[in-house]
Design an enzyme around this catalytic site. Sequence first.
Site, PDB file in Angstrom:
ATOM      1  N   LYS A  17     -15.103 -20.560 -10.934  1.00 11.40           N
ATOM      2  CA  LYS A  17     -14.636 -21.660 -10.135  1.00 11.40           C
ATOM      3  C   LYS A  17     -14.599 -21.814  -8.772  1.00 11.40           C
ATOM      4  CE  LYS A  17     -10.246 -23.791 -10.797  1.00 11.40           C
ATOM      5  NZ  LYS A  17      -9.531 -24.206  -9.916  1.00 11.40           N
ATOM      6  N   ARG A  22     -17.202 -23.265  -3.320  1.00 12.32           N
ATOM      7  CA  ARG A  22     -17.723 -22.718  -2.131  1.00 12.32           C
ATOM      8  C   ARG A  22     -19.363 -22.721  -2.247  1.00 12.32           C
ATOM      9  NH1 ARG A  22     -13.124 -20.759  -3.304  1.00 12.32           N
ATOM     10  NH2 ARG A  22     -11.508 -20.070  -1.641  1.00 12.32           N
ATOM     11  N   SER A 161      -2.547 -18.199   0.861  1.00 15.01           N
ATOM     12  CA  SER A 161      -3.306 -19.123   0.084  1.00 15.01           C
ATOM     13  C   SER A 161      -4.938 -19.071   0.578  1.00 15.01           C
ATOM     14  CB  SER A 161      -2.902 -20.636   0.364  1.00 15.01           C
ATOM     15  OG  SER A 161      -3.801 -21.678   0.111  1.00 15.01           O
ATOM     16  N   ASP A 309      -3.514 -17.118 -10.612  1.00 14.19           N
ATOM     17  CA  ASP A 309      -3.962 -18.023 -11.519  1.00 14.19           C
ATOM     18  C   ASP A 309      -3.793 -17.503 -12.887  1.00 14.19           C
ATOM     19  OD1 ASP A 309      -4.842 -19.925  -9.688  1.00 14.19           O
ATOM     20  OD2 ASP A 309      -6.840 -19.178  -9.712  1.00 14.19           O
ATOM     21  N   LYS A 336       1.399 -25.695  -8.150  1.00 12.96           N
ATOM     22  CA  LYS A 336      -0.072 -25.685  -8.649  1.00 12.96           C
ATOM     23  C   LYS A 336      -0.286 -26.855  -9.335  1.00 12.96           C
ATOM     24  CE  LYS A 336      -1.225 -21.701  -7.151  1.00 12.96           C
ATOM     25  NZ  LYS A 336      -2.205 -21.710  -6.362  1.00 12.96           N
TER      26      LYS A 336
END
Length: 425
Positions: A17, A22, A161, A309, A336
């Site tokens: 993902k 990107r 982050s 994640d 999240k």
Amino acid sequence: MPKSRVVGGTHRVPGDKSITHRALLFAALAPGRSTVTGALTSLDARSTARVLRQLGAEVSPLRQGTPVEIRGRKRLVRSDTALDCGNSGTTARLLLGLLAAQRFSSRVTGDASLRRRPMRRVTDPLVAMGARVTAGANDGLPLTITGGALQALDWELAVASAQVKSALLLAGAAGGVEVRLTERAATRDHTERFLRHFGFDITVRRGVLTLKPTGQFAPFDITVPGDPSSAIFLLAATLLADRGDVRIAGVGLNPSRTGFLAVLRRMGAVIDEANVTESFGEPLGDLITQPAMLVSTDIAADEVPGVIDEIPMLACLAARARGTSRFVGLAELRVKESNRLELLATNLQRLGANARVDGDDLIIAGRDAPLAGRVVTHADHRIAMAFTVLGRVAGNRIRVDDPACAAVSFPGFDVALAALDQGTR
Ligand code: S3P
């Protein structure tokens, strides 16, 4: 006595993902034709494709098995309608970085979950670079951003982050200015790998990341590896089975993403890596594992950014492991797609497991008594998938309220999970 579950075969997971978002964004900035093979075609990836089309890039439909073709342009164009990022935080935050370098105004919004998520962590430094942002009273979407001539940025990141870091690097690269970021902890580095490919000078020294605007966006062809954050669900389903041997082929093995393998190994999993190679600057390979007797483990705060994640699945595995696990410093999980920290604890409790939140820590005492009940997902894909996997354990009776939300990151999740099964004996 329930029959034992046998798993096996060689399987693949959808494209990564983070890399897909990107690749689409960078291709939109590169005048000419780029192709993305093996792109994730999930709802989140479609959100990125949709907003880029609104900004004038040509992006072919995202279809499983068909490479995506993108015609990028030197200057993006203003959209008359709001850019709706759906459920995707990565789309929203990276897009804000890109828009900061465009000389027009854009309205950015998202679904109810995304509108609750913090955006000032990105917009504050973008404003310091010279973008203008008009937002509502709370720290989130919708907002209007007007980009233009930017100035160099020297910024200390308050949270670990990759989305914030990437947004600022994108702004610097697209706006042609230097960006210096002091990081609390290293996070996934896919953006840096792309930017180096385009000739940008990026250095990381003692927690300070510096981008010099030396590069140029040019069209490219990329093959996206399988998403390790999706692979964990199939690995976990294998660990929780009774017999067999499963290979997940072509999974991204970027070290900034594979922290969960170390955690699983500490929990007693044996996971082999094979056919390791590299594509477009990203390592990938096969992961092979078998069912295991799991033991508890602690996750330290400095390990969290590398497994951010994977916490939902790791927490569900800890509920089945011998001993008590403590995951420390999970504040970021509260912002999240859902408040994952609270949802993990309340859902585990509802099923009869022993879990509690202590400050920003999650404490789980594992046991092998059957778990039963209904899981509330708040439409959070990773919560849905983690509890679906836990529900496969013989004796557990777990109902997930919204299993379909898995499509946010893992289209065909139910089919992929069922394909592991080689029968019962
Ligand atoms: C991502 C970064 C992480 C992660 C998300 C994808 C990215 O978010 O949780 O799923 O692609 O940069 P944060 O930057 O908010 O930690």
